[in-house]
Design a protein around this motif. Sequence first.
Motif, PDB file in Angstrom:
ATOM      1  N   LEU A 172      41.045  43.527  35.658  1.00  0.00           N
ATOM      2  CA  LEU A 172      41.238  42.072  35.704  1.00  0.00           C
ATOM      3  C   LEU A 172      42.467  41.745  36.556  1.00  0.00           C
ATOM      4  N   ALA A 173      43.571  42.442  36.256  1.00  0.00           N
ATOM      5  CA  ALA A 173      44.808  42.186  36.998  1.00  0.00           C
ATOM      6  C   ALA A 173      44.618  42.521  38.489  1.00  0.00           C
ATOM      7  N   ILE A 174      43.934  43.638  38.756  1.00  0.00           N
ATOM      8  CA  ILE A 174      43.725  44.038  40.156  1.00  0.00           C
ATOM      9  C   ILE A 174      42.827  43.019  40.881  1.00  0.00           C
ATOM     10  N   GLY A 175      41.752  42.582  40.201  1.00  0.00           N
ATOM     11  CA  GLY A 175      40.830  41.607  40.795  1.00  0.00           C
ATOM     12  C   GLY A 175      41.549  40.315  41.145  1.00  0.00           C
ATOM     13  N   VAL A 176      42.404  39.855  40.218  1.00  0.00           N
ATOM     14  CA  VAL A 176      43.161  38.624  40.476  1.00  0.00           C
ATOM     15  C   VAL A 176      44.078  38.833  41.675  1.00  0.00           C
ATOM     16  N   GLY A 177      44.669  40.026  41.749  1.00  0.00           N
ATOM     17  CA  GLY A 177      45.542  40.347  42.874  1.00  0.00           C
ATOM     18  C   GLY A 177      44.800  40.256  44.191  1.00  0.00           C
ATOM     19  N   THR A 314      42.474  32.152  32.034  1.00  0.00           N
ATOM     20  CA  THR A 314      43.377  31.743  33.110  1.00  0.00           C
ATOM     21  C   THR A 314      43.062  32.493  34.409  1.00  0.00           C
ATOM     22  N   SER A 315      42.524  33.727  34.287  1.00  0.00           N
ATOM     23  CA  SER A 315      42.141  34.427  35.531  1.00  0.00           C
ATOM     24  C   SER A 315      40.969  33.718  36.180  1.00  0.00           C
ATOM     25  N   LEU A 316      40.065  33.233  35.332  1.00  0.00           N
ATOM     26  CA  LEU A 316      38.924  32.512  35.910  1.00  0.00           C
ATOM     27  C   LEU A 316      39.403  31.247  36.611  1.00  0.00           C
ATOM     28  N   SER A 317      40.543  30.700  36.141  1.00  0.00           N
ATOM     29  CA  SER A 317      41.060  29.466  36.747  1.00  0.00           C
ATOM     30  C   SER A 317      41.417  29.700  38.214  1.00  0.00           C
ATOM     31  N   ILE A 318      41.785  30.948  38.522  1.00  0.00           N
ATOM     32  CA  ILE A 318      42.148  31.244  39.910  1.00  0.00           C
ATOM     33  C   ILE A 318      40.903  31.189  40.795  1.00  0.00           C
ATOM     34  N   ILE A 319      39.796  31.694  40.256  1.00  0.00           N
ATOM     35  CA  ILE A 319      38.542  31.617  41.018  1.00  0.00           C
ATOM     36  C   ILE A 319      38.133  30.148  41.154  1.00  0.00           C
ATOM     37  N   LEU A 320      38.316  29.401  40.053  1.00  0.00           N
ATOM     38  CA  LEU A 320      37.980  27.965  40.075  1.00  0.00           C
ATOM     39  C   LEU A 320      38.768  27.239  41.157  1.00  0.00           C
ATOM     40  N   GLY A 340      37.301  40.529  44.977  1.00  0.00           N
ATOM     41  CA  GLY A 340      38.241  40.185  43.900  1.00  0.00           C
ATOM     42  C   GLY A 340      37.540  39.447  42.778  1.00  0.00           C
ATOM     43  N   ALA A 341      36.747  38.428  43.131  1.00  0.00           N
ATOM     44  CA  ALA A 341      36.074  37.622  42.115  1.00  0.00           C
ATOM     45  C   ALA A 341      35.068  38.475  41.336  1.00  0.00           C
ATOM     46  N   SER A 342      34.364  39.374  42.023  1.00  0.00           N
ATOM     47  CA  SER A 342      33.398  40.215  41.311  1.00  0.00           C
ATOM     48  C   SER A 342      34.130  41.161  40.358  1.00  0.00           C
TER      49      SER A 342
END
Length: 368
Positions: A172-177, A314-320, A340-342
């Motif tokens: 999750l952290a890596i994907g957000v990165g 909150t991670s999904l908020s970044i994709i949003l 990243g999103a996947s």
Amino acid sequence: SPGVPRVCGMPLKYVSLVTLAVQNAALSIVMHYSRVSTPPALSYSPATAVLLNELLKGSISFIIALSRVREVVETPWHRKSLWGIVCSLPYPWTAPFWSLCGDIFSPDCWKLSIPAILYVVQNSLQFVAISNLPVASFQVTYQMKILTTAAFSVALLRKKLSSTKWLSLFFLAIGVGIVQIQTSSSSHTGPKHTTVGSAHDYHVHVMNPLKGFGAVTAACFTSGLAGVYFEMVLKNSRADLWVRNVQLSLFSLVPALLPVLYNSKPSNSQGFFVDLFRNFGGWAWATVAIQVFGGLVTAIVIKYSDNIMKGFATSLSIILSFLASVALFDFSITPSFVIGASTVLSATWIYNQPPGKEPTVLKGQSGK
Ligand code: C5P
């Protein structure tokens, strides 16, 4: 099940998680703009914003708690305590009011002093961080709170996370990165801006990234600890969520007031309230309003889900916010965004698999 609270037919748990994701995306953009769009000499005081946040959140929680107070149980006078007698004063609003005060000043209310102080420190650090970092860098570093939260959940709440869940948290952290790195690089390319405002706005405010990163790292620790501590207090007692929220805001008032009093300069003072609200314009009020709303939704999320699920929301908020940029600001979707999103979505899916149904390659001990 019938006991699960619902909003418009949907479980409150999911409504609150989605609402939090949208709120988070809005807050970092509005807060950043409110800080960097004016030169420091003309900007509002973050201490005032932190104080207003607690005052408003506490008042709203108090009104909600008051509306939920049940009828005071009728006990004969001779069996009532002194407090019970006060609670039965003959005005319609008095009994619930005093009964609520009794709940708020209960013997265990001091427990909220710890998350209260931590949240005030965190809310103040957030202003330092967001004033010194671009929105994208702030958001990516702030995701470290996913890992601090998991660590504190294991340490304080004795949650057991299987190796699968730990792995999904790292992914999750890596994907957000990955999403963020791509967002920050595209934000440097001319008109493709991730935030509101013109390029001119960014030259009036000098940022200090080292200070920003220091503040955001410290905020990750207070976020994890305060959230898990609040969850522990909430789930280990039967007290109402809104009563706990009022206690939290009451204990926050002291640390939130200290910087306000410290900053007031008697030499060129035009009165306490004029000083307090100097330069406090529409963007400052919008920041406070979104923060107050976020605080209330966070409390609901912690009650009906938990802090780790809050991290996923909150991670999904970044994709949003990225998808909103695609729709509103003509952003193009790039391969790194898709990767990243996947990663984020797969991590969310793996984390939420019931124990036993986790992918066999990653399977560890039993789930939470
Ligand atoms: O980033 P994080 O999710 O830790 O932020 C939590 C925010 O929610 C903080 O601003 C805190 O003041 C607020 N909060 C609240 N009431 C709660 C729990 C959190 O206002 N019961």
